[in-house]
Every structure is written in structure tokens, then in C-alpha cells.
Design a protein around this motif. Structure first.
Motif, PDB file in Angstrom:
ATOM      1  N   ALA A  54      37.459  48.257  76.640  1.00 36.47           N
ATOM      2  CA  ALA A  54      36.377  49.243  76.462  1.00 36.47           C
ATOM      3  C   ALA A  54      36.154  49.975  77.782  1.00 36.47           C
ATOM      4  CB  ALA A  54      35.102  48.544  76.006  1.00 36.47           C
ATOM      5  N   ARG A 142      35.146  52.232  60.992  1.00 35.97           N
ATOM      6  CA  ARG A 142      34.222  51.265  61.602  1.00 35.97           C
ATOM      7  C   ARG A 142      33.269  50.778  60.524  1.00 35.97           C
ATOM      8  NH1 ARG A 142      30.977  51.885  67.287  1.00 35.97           N
ATOM      9  NH2 ARG A 142      29.731  49.990  67.067  1.00 35.97           N
ATOM     10  N   HIS A 188      37.677  48.178  61.581  1.00 35.88           N
ATOM     11  CA  HIS A 188      37.030  47.830  62.853  1.00 35.88           C
ATOM     12  C   HIS A 188      35.574  47.455  62.612  1.00 35.88           C
ATOM     13  CE1 HIS A 188      34.311  49.261  66.069  1.00 35.88           C
ATOM     14  NE2 HIS A 188      35.238  48.871  66.918  1.00 35.88           N
ATOM     15  N   MET A 190      31.873  46.104  65.103  1.00 37.93           N
ATOM     16  CA  MET A 190      31.338  45.747  66.431  1.00 37.93           C
ATOM     17  C   MET A 190      29.904  45.313  66.183  1.00 37.93           C
ATOM     18  SD  MET A 190      31.585  46.119  69.946  1.00 37.93           S
ATOM     19  CE  MET A 190      30.277  45.755  71.104  1.00 37.93           C
ATOM     20  N   ASN A 194      27.484  40.822  74.274  1.00 34.88           N
ATOM     21  CA  ASN A 194      27.283  39.682  75.164  1.00 34.88           C
ATOM     22  C   ASN A 194      27.005  38.401  74.381  1.00 34.88           C
ATOM     23  OD1 ASN A 194      27.238  38.488  77.692  1.00 34.88           O
ATOM     24  ND2 ASN A 194      25.014  38.527  77.758  1.00 34.88           N
ATOM     25  N   GLY A 230      34.218  44.612  70.660  1.00 36.74           N
ATOM     26  CA  GLY A 230      33.996  43.906  71.935  1.00 36.74           C
ATOM     27  C   GLY A 230      32.888  42.888  71.722  1.00 36.74           C
ATOM     28  N   GLY A 231      32.121  42.681  72.770  1.00 39.67           N
ATOM     29  CA  GLY A 231      30.925  41.864  72.589  1.00 39.67           C
ATOM     30  C   GLY A 231      31.053  40.406  72.964  1.00 39.67           C
ATOM     31  N   ILE A 232      32.251  39.971  73.371  1.00 40.97           N
ATOM     32  CA  ILE A 232      32.357  38.581  73.822  1.00 40.97           C
ATOM     33  C   ILE A 232      31.576  38.465  75.136  1.00 40.97           C
ATOM     34  CG2 ILE A 232      33.928  36.790  74.671  1.00 40.97           C
ATOM     35  CD1 ILE A 232      35.969  37.713  72.670  1.00 40.97           C
ATOM     36  N   CYS A 274      37.349  44.270  73.931  1.00 46.16           N
ATOM     37  CA  CYS A 274      36.469  43.634  74.918  1.00 46.16           C
ATOM     38  C   CYS A 274      36.519  44.350  76.257  1.00 46.16           C
ATOM     39  CB  CYS A 274      36.879  42.183  75.113  1.00 46.16           C
ATOM     40  SG  CYS A 274      36.458  41.190  73.688  1.00 46.16           S
ATOM     41  N   GLY A 275      35.352  44.555  76.804  1.00 44.34           N
ATOM     42  CA  GLY A 275      35.239  45.084  78.155  1.00 44.34           C
ATOM     43  C   GLY A 275      34.674  44.007  79.056  1.00 44.34           C
ATOM     44  N   ARG A 276      33.428  43.651  78.774  1.00 44.77           N
ATOM     45  CA  ARG A 276      32.678  42.711  79.612  1.00 44.77           C
ATOM     46  C   ARG A 276      33.423  41.401  79.873  1.00 44.77           C
ATOM     47  NH1 ARG A 276      26.938  42.813  79.056  1.00 44.77           N
ATOM     48  NH2 ARG A 276      27.389  43.760  77.050  1.00 44.77           N
ATOM     49  N   ARG A 311      21.369  47.333  84.610  1.00 44.29           N
ATOM     50  CA  ARG A 311      21.124  46.302  83.590  1.00 44.29           C
ATOM     51  C   ARG A 311      19.810  45.530  83.780  1.00 44.29           C
ATOM     52  NH1 ARG A 311      23.761  42.539  82.215  1.00 44.29           N
ATOM     53  NH2 ARG A 311      23.915  42.931  79.994  1.00 44.29           N
ATOM     54  N   TYR A 315      17.385  46.261  80.719  1.00 41.95           N
ATOM     55  CA  TYR A 315      17.289  45.220  79.678  1.00 41.95           C
ATOM     56  C   TYR A 315      16.568  43.963  80.162  1.00 41.95           C
ATOM     57  CZ  TYR A 315      21.608  47.674  78.195  1.00 41.95           C
ATOM     58  OH  TYR A 315      22.565  48.599  77.858  1.00 41.95           O
ATOM     59  N   MET A 375      27.118  52.578  84.381  1.00 40.27           N
ATOM     60  CA  MET A 375      25.855  53.027  83.782  1.00 40.27           C
ATOM     61  C   MET A 375      24.989  53.782  84.793  1.00 40.27           C
ATOM     62  SD  MET A 375      24.954  49.707  81.447  1.00 40.27           S
ATOM     63  CE  MET A 375      23.373  50.284  80.854  1.00 40.27           C
TER      64      MET A 375
HETATM   65  N1  LLP Z   1      33.675  48.650  71.479  1.00 36.57           N
HETATM   66  C1  LLP Z   1      32.615  49.365  71.079  1.00 36.57           C
HETATM   67  C2  LLP Z   1      32.732  50.232  69.892  1.00 36.57           C
HETATM   68  C3  LLP Z   1      31.399  49.274  71.772  1.00 36.57           C
HETATM   69  O1  LLP Z   1      30.355  49.969  71.353  1.00 36.57           O
HETATM   70  C4  LLP Z   1      31.315  48.440  72.912  1.00 36.57           C
HETATM   71  C5  LLP Z   1      30.087  48.338  73.658  1.00 36.57           C
HETATM   72  C6  LLP Z   1      32.461  47.732  73.323  1.00 36.57           C
HETATM   73  C7  LLP Z   1      33.623  47.854  72.559  1.00 36.57           C
HETATM   74  C8  LLP Z   1      32.498  46.860  74.540  1.00 36.57           C
HETATM   75  O2  LLP Z   1      31.606  45.830  74.544  1.00 36.57           O
HETATM   76  P1  LLP Z   1      31.740  44.643  75.642  1.00 36.57           P
HETATM   77  O3  LLP Z   1      32.917  43.815  75.241  1.00 36.57           O
HETATM   78  O4  LLP Z   1      31.930  45.268  76.970  1.00 36.57           O
HETATM   79  O5  LLP Z   1      30.455  43.940  75.528  1.00 36.57           O
HETATM   80  N2  LLP Z   1      25.470  48.613  78.378  1.00 36.57           N
HETATM   81  C9  LLP Z   1      25.290  47.353  77.688  1.00 36.57           C
HETATM   82  C10 LLP Z   1      26.390  47.099  76.731  1.00 36.57           C
HETATM   83  C11 LLP Z   1      26.453  48.182  75.679  1.00 36.57           C
HETATM   84  C12 LLP Z   1      27.462  47.859  74.690  1.00 36.57           C
HETATM   85  C13 LLP Z   1      27.803  49.075  73.918  1.00 36.57           C
HETATM   86  N3  LLP Z   1      29.051  48.964  73.282  1.00 36.57           N
HETATM   87  C14 LLP Z   1      25.145  46.240  78.703  1.00 36.57           C
HETATM   88  O6  LLP Z   1      25.051  46.529  79.875  1.00 36.57           O
HETATM   89  O7  LLP Z   1      25.074  45.073  78.338  1.00 36.57           O
END
Ligand code: LLP
Length: 418
Positions: A54, A142, A188, A190, A194, A230-232, A274-276, A311, A315, A375
């Protein structure tokens, strides 16, 4: 439990900070690469497994290139992110465009680039037709499960979330896509952000596997790729436990055998965005103490502010803080750790127990490798700072500090008649 270490010794960090100035984000490129490879390894049972990183989590070309070389693709939510992914050398078939409220310009450009369109709404089929005359050969939708899932504070409760196609709309989207000549169908979702509960992610897999069956029964269409989004989560607090890709993958594999293989619905490729979980724990915001102030509370004033990391202020998110060189000192003082914005929520920590802090100390704010620098914003004319990356053969600068010239570049010094 997760240990909160920093990859440089306090002597090395001090020397680096003196030479290059503070604040800055620094990413451990070696650890990021290892983490990416471990995810690919854990899911290697799924032929062609891919994580579309991501881009929003850490939009730096150098990081994207490193991840691409490790075997990842990119998940983009805007045009700028698509361009970054391209600049990093990522081929179009490894780029997912998970946008929402997408403009015509974005669709036009994404279609021109040949990336995978992940459509957020039924009506986007008509948008693509209007703009392109036809749909691409591969299309993804999605999915928003509505009441079937719970979501959380960051991503929102699915029923209230603006994202995705509803259960009632889904089969019809695929049917229309097929009638319009689409050859490969992806699905897909989501629904977490976290998330530290492995079973929640496994439930997402279960939900998607059962949709593969349902869509096949209803339309005869075979889904060839599932994207679990993502979201892990990552262990922001030392007492948190992170998710193991191996254990997660094993549970998903078992479900896959039962729900896809045994029913003859495969092969279905698994993917994530996944990004985080990839870069989050391997980024650090290093900032110098400018003031120690004693008011109704004791305050530590840093040279970083919310422009560098939103963050906590946005949040109330916890980011662990250590004081370089005082890692083993007793945390017997309580401080609010602040930045310099004219916003009282510009605080990195509130009433945090830390060792005694002096002016000039270097504070390390942990887990800023995702949704950290990205951000940042320019309120109060605060500028965003540099980013560095640690590799085997040394530390590289991967973004310079913003300058005042950058800040006023879009402003007209004299009004121009519109
Ligand atoms: N894919 C989609 C479609 C998403 O909307 C997101 C995050 C990801 C992947 C990546 O999610 P990750 O694996 O990095 O959690 N700014 C917030 C997080 C916002 C998430 C939005 N979408 C924070 O700082 O926690």
C-alpha cells in the motif's frame, strides 16, 4: 511482547544527527526487505502470491523499488501514487488501483497505464465504459460485507463505510463485466486496520472463499484472484504481540484446501495489500529536545511536530518513545511530549513515563515506517522533514527536507486575474 530497539547505537545516532540535523525519519531497509521476503515465503503455497504494498503507507520511490525487487507489487489509491509506483519501475500488471470516488482523469490515466482496476462501486463500470469504450481484460471489485463484519475505528464499520460493492450488488457486477468481455475476475476487500487478531484476518479469507463459491454458483464465473486487503496490525505497544505471517498463512491454507480446492474452485491466487505490517515497525522518527518546560504538567518540546507524524494527534494512537542513550534508565518522570503546532493535540505522548530528559536529548519515536511521514501536512507553515534508509553498506538519504521555496511554490505572489 515486542522489543523496541533502534538499529543504530546512541553514539552513531548522535554523530549522524549532528552532521545531518534533526528531525528525520529513518527506515531500516534491511529489516523491511527481510519482512517482505518472509511474507512471500510464508504464502509460497499459493502460486503467484503477491503483496501489493500500500503506497499510502510509505510513498517513497526508493522503498517501493526495494520492495519490488523483493517480489512485491504496489497498491495505489491516487494518480500520484500510480506515478510513484511507475517511477519505482513496477510493471503495470503488479499495480492495483484501489481508488474510491475516482475522477475521470484518474480512470483515464489508470486505464492508459494498464494497471489493475479495483472498482469501488457498480457505477464505475459505466464510468470505465464511457471513458474507454470497453472494460480491460482483468477487473477487480471491492466488496463491502456490510453487517456481516465489524471493522474498527480506523477503517470504520462496514455498514457505515463508503467503500465497496454490497453483497446484493456483487454477482451482478461480475455478470455485467463478463457480458462486456472481461476475461479475468478478481475480488478484493479491506475490512480491518491495524488488526492484531490473526483470526479476524482468517475470517476475511473465509468470507472471500465462500464468495468465490457463491459467485460461481450464481454466475458461472470463476474468480482467479482474491485480495485480502491490508490491515494486518503491528505491535505499537511493547506488550502487544504481532501477527506471524507463517501462522496466519497456515490457517488460510487449511481453509483454502477445504473451501476452494476440495470444491474444485481453484486455482485462486491469494494476494494482500499490506503496508503497515511490512514497513511500520522499521521506521523511526528521530527528534531533538528543544525545551523542557514545567507548567501544570512537565512538557518536552521537540523539533518534530504533527507535520512529521499525525497518528497520535489524529487517532490518539500510541507510539513508543525511547531516549537515545537512556534506554536502560528508569522511567521515573512523567511528560507530555509535544511538537510546536498551535494545536494542543500536537502531542506525541501524553503523561508518558520516561527517563529524565534534558535539552539536546535525541528521542526516538518508534513504528513510524507506515502512515508516518506520508500523512504529514503543512499547517502553520511547518515543513516535512528528510527520510533516510539504512542498507548493508550505509545510510542513504531518500528524501530531502522541504524548504520554504517548496512551501510557497504554488502560491502566487501577485493575484492573477481568473
Ligand atoms: N489497501 C487499502 C484499500 C487501504 O485502504 C489501506 C489502508 C491499505 C491497503 C493499507 O493498510 P495497512 O496494511 O497499511 O494498514 N492512516 C491510518 C491508516 C489508514 C488506512 C487506510 N487504508 C493509520 O495511520 O493508521
Amino acid at each position: 511482547m515486542s522489543e523496541k530497539n533502534f538499529p543504530l547505537s546512541s553514539e552513531k545516532l548522535r554523530a549522524f544527527a549532528e552532521k545531518h540535523g534533526t528531525p528525520f525519519h529513518i527506515y531500516d531497509g534491511i529489516a523491511i526487505e527481510d519482512r517482505a521476503k518472509s511474507m512471500l515465503d510464508a504464502f509460497s503455497w499459493s502460486a503467484g502470491f503477491i503483496n501489493y504494498f500500500a503506497v499510502k503507507a510509505l510513498p517513497n520511490i526508493n522503498i517501493l523499488r526495494l520492495l519490488y525487487r523483493a517480489g512485491f507489487g504496489a497498491d495505489c489509491s491516487s494518480l500520484a501514487e500510480l506515478y510513484l509506483a511507475k517511477e519505482a519501475g513496477i510493471p503495470s500488471e503488479k499495480i492495483m488501483f484501489s481508488s474510491n470516488d475516482t475522477s475521470d482523469d484518474e480512470f483515464r490515466e489508470a486505464i492508459r497505464m494498464g494497471v489493475i482496476l479495483n472498482l469501488d462501486d457498480e457505477s464505475y463500470i459505466d464510468d470505465v465504459l464511457r471513458l474507454n469504450g470497453e472494460l480491460p481484460e482483468t477487473i477487480s471489485f471491492r466488496y463491502n460485507p456490510g453487517r456481516d463484519r465489524t471493522g474498527n475505528a480506523i477503517i470504520g464499520n462496514p455498514v457505515e463505510a463508503k467503500y465497496g460493492v454490497t453483497h446484493a450488488q456483487l454477482a451482478n457486477c461480475y455478470k455485467r463485466a463478463k457480458e462486456l468481455g472481461v476475461k479475468r475476475f478478481f475480488l478484493h476487500t479491506m475490512v480491518a486496520s491495524n488488526e492484531l487478531n490473526e483470526d479476524y484476518i482468517v475470517e476475511t479469507a473465509r468470507m472471500l472463499f465462500s464468495l468465490v463459491d457463491e459467485i460461481y454458483q450464481e454466475t458461472g464465473i470463476r474468480i482467479s484472484q482474491l485480495d485480502l486487503g491490508g490491515g494486518i496490525g503491528i505491535p505499537y505497544r511493547p506488550e502487544d504481540n504481532g501477527i506471524s505471517f507463517y501462522s496466519l498463512s497456515e490457517k488460510i491454507r487449511k481453509l483454502y484446501e477445504e473451501m476452494i480446492d476440495k470444491k474444485g474452485l481453484g486455482p485462486v491466487r491469494i494476494s494482500f495489500e499490506c503496508g503497515r505490517a511490512i514497513t511500520g515497525p522499521f521506521g523511526y522518527l528521530v527528534s531533538k529536545v528543544q525545551h523542557v518546560e514545567h507548567k501544570y504538567r512537565d512538557y518536552i518540546g521537540l523539533d518534530a511536530c504533527m507535520a512529521d507524524l499525525m497518528r497520535p494527534g489524529m487517532y490518539g494512537a500510541y507510539h513508543h518513545i525511547t531516549v537515545s542513550g537512556k534506554e536502560h534508565a528508569e522511567a521515573n518522570h512523567v511528560y507530555d511530549v509535544t511538537g510546536s503546532l498551535c494545536e494542543n493535540n500536537d502531542k506525541f505522548a501524553i503523561q508518558r513515563a520516561l527517563p529524565e530528559i534534558e535539552r539536546g536529548d535525541l528521542l526516538i519515536i518508534h513504528d513510524t515506517g507506515a502512515h508516518g511521514h506520508s500523512m504529514g501536512f503543512n499547517y502553520n507553515g511547518r515543513l516535512r522533514h528528510a527520510e533516510y534508509m539504512i542498507l548493508e553498506d550505509g545510510i542513504y538519504k531518500i528524501r530531502r527536507d522541504e524548504s520554504y521555496e517548496d512551501y510557497i511554490r504554488t502560491m502566487l505572489k501577485e493575484p492573477e486575474k481568473a
